[in-house]
Design a protein around this motif. Structure first.
Motif, short mmCIF file in Angstrom:
data_model
loop_
_atom_site.label_atom_id
_atom_site.label_comp_id
_atom_site.label_asym_id
_atom_site.label_seq_id
_atom_site.Cartn_x
_atom_site.Cartn_y
_atom_site.Cartn_z
N SER A 160 0.99 -1.09 -0.18
CA SER A 160 -0.02 0.10 -0.04
C SER A 160 0.72 1.14 0.01
CB SER A 160 -1.01 0.04 1.31
OG SER A 160 -1.65 1.28 1.34
N ALA A 178 -0.50 4.57 0.47
CA ALA A 178 -1.46 5.50 0.93
C ALA A 178 -0.90 6.85 1.11
CB ALA A 178 -2.24 5.00 2.15
N CYS A 215 -4.68 11.31 0.34
CA CYS A 215 -5.71 11.01 -0.25
C CYS A 215 -6.77 9.82 0.36
CB CYS A 215 -5.88 11.08 -1.92
SG CYS A 215 -5.70 12.55 -2.88
N GLY A 216 -6.17 9.30 1.35
CA GLY A 216 -6.48 7.90 1.68
C GLY A 216 -5.93 7.74 3.04
N GLU A 269 -15.67 3.67 -4.53
CA GLU A 269 -14.59 3.42 -5.25
C GLU A 269 -15.06 2.71 -6.50
OE1 GLU A 269 -10.66 4.21 -4.88
OE2 GLU A 269 -11.91 4.49 -3.47
N LYS A 305 -5.75 3.22 -5.24
CA LYS A 305 -6.64 2.31 -4.29
C LYS A 305 -7.45 3.43 -3.71
CE LYS A 305 -3.39 0.16 -2.11
NZ LYS A 305 -2.23 0.54 -2.74
N HIS A 306 -7.08 4.71 -3.78
CA HIS A 306 -8.03 5.54 -2.95
C HIS A 306 -8.40 6.73 -3.94
CE1 HIS A 306 -6.33 3.71 0.59
NE2 HIS A 306 -5.12 4.30 0.35
N ARG A 316 -11.52 9.14 -2.62
CA ARG A 316 -11.14 10.14 -1.68
C ARG A 316 -10.32 11.29 -2.45
NH1 ARG A 316 -9.16 8.60 4.17
NH2 ARG A 316 -11.37 7.68 3.89
N CYS A 317 -9.54 10.68 -3.36
CA CYS A 317 -8.78 11.75 -4.31
C CYS A 317 -9.55 12.49 -5.28
CB CYS A 317 -7.56 11.01 -4.97
SG CYS A 317 -6.17 10.17 -4.25
#
Length: 512
Positions: A33, A35, A38-39, A152, A448-449, A452-453
């Motif tokens: 990950s 992250a 944004c996440g 998502e 993966k985010h 949120r981004c």
């Protein structure tokens, strides 16, 4: 809903470590990950990769020696970005006078496996074991459906539908290539003021952020003009009057002078006239020149066969001198792409397009507007702090995915509401360049985010609307959201529509 890793039974724990599998109970491998802001930051393994089937069920199959390494190889080779195939980087150089397919075909090894559990079914030695594998397969399908219903999953599904179809790309490119090459060749071979023009491809298609269909193309016909002097128009920083420092005898552009000023409207009018004459000679294609749009720097061709395609041919003056003083504090990429990159880009030519400055309800016909579309194209293709960002084999990001989603959101809203006519995709591109500048690290745009981004970008865009402040990325004192350009009522209307979409799961995305 994250699945929890099951502890193996006591009988398995006695086996040698070399024979233990590193796969999860569903045959997948947890990916690292990255992250960022944004996440939420996750641990060394992504739980998202473990969620394939019912997380409450215990493992029903055991990996044999050699199976785990095989699956790791398969999964690593199948990694793609949120939009599918990773995009190739572009380099800042003059493109050949042809439209190239912007996305290379996916190689077989980049295709994700259809069903990760399929090899288990094929190797099952007993009826009972095969039945369990089929049960896991059904659970896997159900979990994928649930994923598509998450924010998502919904955004990724939209991006998948927005991908350009390769067959349509090929057909559109062939048609546009043929007509543009013919016009360029005829213009070079006739005695006119434009016989030295060269082609420069710009716009969303060549930036690889075109969405839905390859039905719009922007092509610059650039003409080098040495030894020019610029006079800033009304302290805008973006619009200029062009003069020649010295007019050599026989300068073909002297026909367009009004006193000492090179008239943009006169030059564009002649450019349009020549293109219309050449288009009339094209008998093997259904193509015409659309009516002139007030204030537009483009001559627009409409190709009606096999499908409608719009081609904006933009006349541009190329200057290889230093960029105007109004750009001194622009291009703020030092903390993102670096000082050396900024210095290198500012050594590139800049362009002037015949865009009339708006004065009240009328247009000033002599003005030219600065254009840095070639620099924007380079940045969009080389957008990562890591040089391999989004390259084949490199780490992916969701920067361009957020841009595509916002472009599509604005495009759909404009179809429904005439109040949004003043807004365009250039506002979206300018806003996201500022967003990338404020959040420069690749980990802050982890795919993966994506949800949120994208939401962070929407908040940023809405803030620009509320404050009525969106500064040109290259010309810091030129405000694209000023009252003179877009009235407050229109901005408030767009804020209302964006907030409605955010709060209701983007219902407009379902209107395909």
């Amino acid at each position: 809903m994250e699945g929890r890793r099951e502890r193996p039974p006591a009988s398995r724990a006695k086996k040698p470590a070399a024979k233990r599998t590193t796969t999860e109970h569903n045959g997948t491998v947890a990916a690292p990950s990255h992250a960022g802001s944004c996440g939420p930051r996750r641990g060394a393994r992504s739980r998202g990769a473990e969620r394939d089937g019912d997380p409450t069920k215990k493992p029903t199959t055991r990996a044999r020696p050699g199976q785990a390494s095989m699956r790791i190889t398969d999964l690593r080779s199948s990694a793609t970005g949120a939009t599918g195939v990773a995009e190739q980087p572009a380099f800042l150089e003059h493109l050949p006078p042809a439209i190239h397919d912007p996305e290379p075909p996916a190689s077989p090894e980049l295709q994700p496996p259809a069903h990760p559990e399929a090899p288990e079914v094929a190797r099952g030695s007993s009826r009972r074991r095969g039945a369990r594998s089929v049960g896991q397969l059904r659970a896997s399908r159900a979990s994928r459906k649930e994923l598509e219903e998450t924010p998502e999953g919904k955004l990724k599904n939209v991006l998948e539908k927005l991908k350009l179809k390769r067959e349509k790309i090929s057909k559109a490119a062939d048609v546009v290539n043929k007509i543009v090459k013919r016009l360029l060749s005829r213009m070079k071979n006739r005695e006119s003021e434009f016989k030295d023009v060269q082609q420069l491809n710009t716009g969303s298609y060549y930036e690889r952020v075109k969405i839905s269909a390859p039905n719009e193309f922007d092509v610059m016909f650039k003409l080098e003009v040495p030894r020019i002097q610029l006079q800033e128009y009304r302290d805008t920083g973006a619009f200029y009057l062009v003069k020649f420092k010295r007019i050599p005898r026989g300068n073909p552009l002297s026909h367009f002078l009004e006193g000492e000023i090179l008239s943009a409207s006169k030059m564009l009018s002649k450019f349009r006239e020549i293109i219309k004459e050449e288009v009339k000679e094209i008998k093997d294609s259904d193509v015409c020149v659309e009516e002139e749009k007030p204030g537009s720097p483009a001559v627009t061709l409409l190709i009606r066969n096999p499908e409608e395609i719009s081609v904006d041919i933009i006349l541009a003056l190329e200057s290889k001198s230093s960029w105007p003083i109004s750009t001194k504090e622009g291009l703020p990429i030092i903390n993102w792409l670096g000082t050396k990159m900024r210095t290198s880009l500012r050594r590139e030519p800049f362009y002037l397009v015949p865009k009339d400055a708006k004065v009240g309800n009328s247009f000033q016909g002599k003005t030219w507007r600065l254009s840095f579309s070639h620099i924007e194209k380079y940045i969009l293709s080389n957008h990562g702090t890591e040089k391999t960002c989004c390259e084949v084999g490199g780490v992916k990001c969701c920067r361009k995915d957020c841009l595509k989603l916002m472009k599509y959101l604005l495009e759909q809203l404009k179809k429904e509401y005439q109040e949004l006519e003043a807004f365009c995709s250039y506002h979206v591109k300018t806003a996201i360049l500022h967003m990338w500048t404020e959040n420069p690290q690749d980990r802050e745009w982890d795919p993966k985010h994506l949800s949120r981004c994208f939401d962070n970008f929407l908040k940023f865009f809405v803030d620009c609307l509320r404050t009525e402040k969106l500064m040109h990325y290259f010309i810091p004192k030129f405000n694209l959201f000023s009252q003179e350009l877009i009235d407050q009522k229109s901005k408030e209307f767009l804020i209302e529509k964006i907030e409605y979409e955010r709060n209701n799961g983007f219902p407009i995305f379902d209107k395909f």
